[in-house]
Design an enzyme around this catalytic site. Structure first.
Site, PDB file in Angstrom:
ATOM      1  N   ASP A 278       0.850  -1.185   0.000  1.00  0.00           N
ATOM      2  CA  ASP A 278       0.000   0.000   0.000  1.00  0.00           C
ATOM      3  C   ASP A 278       0.892   1.244   0.000  1.00  0.00           C
ATOM      4  OD1 ASP A 278      -1.704   2.094   0.635  1.00  0.00           O
ATOM      5  OD2 ASP A 278      -2.609   1.081   2.365  1.00  0.00           O
ATOM      6  N   ILE A 279       0.753   2.068  -1.021  1.00  0.00           N
ATOM      7  CA  ILE A 279       1.641   3.235  -1.174  1.00  0.00           C
ATOM      8  C   ILE A 279       1.515   4.202  -0.001  1.00  0.00           C
ATOM      9  CG2 ILE A 279       0.056   4.713  -2.505  1.00  0.00           C
ATOM     10  CD1 ILE A 279       2.482   5.339  -4.344  1.00  0.00           C
TER      11      ILE A 279
ATOM     12  N   ASN B 164      -7.774  12.242 -10.801  1.00  0.00           N
ATOM     13  CA  ASN B 164      -8.530  12.634 -12.000  1.00  0.00           C
ATOM     14  C   ASN B 164      -8.433  14.151 -12.147  1.00  0.00           C
ATOM     15  OD1 ASN B 164     -10.837  13.892 -10.531  1.00  0.00           O
ATOM     16  ND2 ASN B 164     -11.087  11.782  -9.823  1.00  0.00           N
TER      17      ASN B 164
ATOM     18  N   GLY C 222      -9.961   3.866  -5.714  1.00  0.00           N
ATOM     19  CA  GLY C 222      -8.621   3.308  -5.938  1.00  0.00           C
ATOM     20  C   GLY C 222      -7.559   3.923  -5.049  1.00  0.00           C
TER      21      GLY C 222
ATOM     22  N   ASP D  95      -6.293   6.854  -5.207  1.00  0.00           N
ATOM     23  CA  ASP D  95      -6.684   8.228  -4.847  1.00  0.00           C
ATOM     24  C   ASP D  95      -7.482   8.214  -3.540  1.00  0.00           C
ATOM     25  OD1 ASP D  95      -7.114  10.948  -5.103  1.00  0.00           O
ATOM     26  OD2 ASP D  95      -8.462  10.811  -6.830  1.00  0.00           O
TER      27      ASP D  95
ATOM     28  N   SER E 136      -3.055   4.783 -14.087  1.00  0.00           N
ATOM     29  CA  SER E 136      -4.035   4.460 -15.151  1.00  0.00           C
ATOM     30  C   SER E 136      -4.395   2.982 -15.263  1.00  0.00           C
ATOM     31  CB  SER E 136      -3.566   4.947 -16.538  1.00  0.00           C
ATOM     32  OG  SER E 136      -3.751   6.324 -16.701  1.00  0.00           O
ATOM     33  N   THR E 137      -3.780   2.107 -14.464  1.00  0.00           N
ATOM     34  CA  THR E 137      -4.013   0.671 -14.692  1.00  0.00           C
ATOM     35  C   THR E 137      -5.213   0.116 -13.919  1.00  0.00           C
ATOM     36  OG1 THR E 137      -2.532  -0.048 -12.917  1.00  0.00           O
ATOM     37  CG2 THR E 137      -1.552   0.269 -15.099  1.00  0.00           C
ATOM     38  N   GLY E 138      -5.902   0.974 -13.166  1.00  0.00           N
ATOM     39  CA  GLY E 138      -7.089   0.524 -12.443  1.00  0.00           C
ATOM     40  C   GLY E 138      -8.344   0.939 -13.193  1.00  0.00           C
TER      41      GLY E 138
END
Ligand code: AR6
Length: 169
Positions: free
Chosen positions: A9-10, A23, A31, A33, A116-118
């Site tokens: 987890d970042i 966004n 996600g 964000d 962008s991968t989610g």
């Protein structure tokens, strides 16, 4: 520059700056964000309200608030629309602009999620290649600016994919 991959987890990382896959409104979302806003606390949203949004492929900084990281660099990845709409250039721009913004802040260690991968649907393999290639190129062009970049894997086989690309050197 050290470039490494890490699974987790970042929001748990004690680096100078973490990058948020946001966004264009910069007012939170799901996600990564959502996870970053939750961990940072409401002060992050208050600060984001003053930023006036962010264009796709661009990046804007805030403080880290309750996070361990000192700063959050918010970037906006492209929505995948089949690959013929400049998605690769825009995704590369997210990584490069985020690093430029991080250097401007004085950050020496930076962590990225897989932008962008989610929700935005960018194919994971292609996105991982762009991440590794763009960060490497930045390191070559700006030696000494950033000490360490961490590519954070969260879902599926992202970690193995990053490690394969890093080993291929
Ligand atoms: N730590 C690290 N990586 C994570 C975490 C986490 N805590 N949570 C998810 N990921 P996404 P996008 C990974 O959808 O595709 C938001 O609503 C996840 O597995 O977060 O750029 C924004 O507000 C995936 O690989 O971001 C935008 O509206 C990666 O983070 C939109 O989603 C990115 O997935 C942006 O979509």
């Amino acid at each position: 520059m050290i470039l490494r991959a890490w699974q987790g987890d970042i929001t748990m990382l004690a680096v100078d700056a973490i990058v948020n896959a946001a966004n264009e409104a910069l007012l939170g979302g799901g996600g990564v964000d959502g996870a970053i806003h939750l961990a940072a606390g409401p002060g992050l949203l208050d600060e984001c309200r003053g930023l006036g949004g962010c264009d796709t492929g661009e990046a804007k900084p805030t403080g880290g608030h309750d996070l361990l990281a000192h700063w959050v660099v918010h970037t906006v990845g492209p929505v995948w629309r089949g690959g013929g709409h400049g998605e690769a250039v825009l995704l590369g721009s997210c990584y490069r602009r985020s690093l430029e913004v991080a250097v401007g802040l004085g950050a020496r260690s930076v962590a990225f999620p897989a932008i962008s991968t989610g929700v935005y649907g960018y194919p994971r393999e292609a996105a991982a290649r762009i991440a590794v290639d763009t960060v490497r190129a930045f390191g070559h062009d700006h030696p000494g600016d950033i000490y360490e970049v961490t590519l954070v894997a969260f879902a599926g086989d992202d970690l193995a994919r990053y490690e394969e690309l890093l080993a291929a050197g």
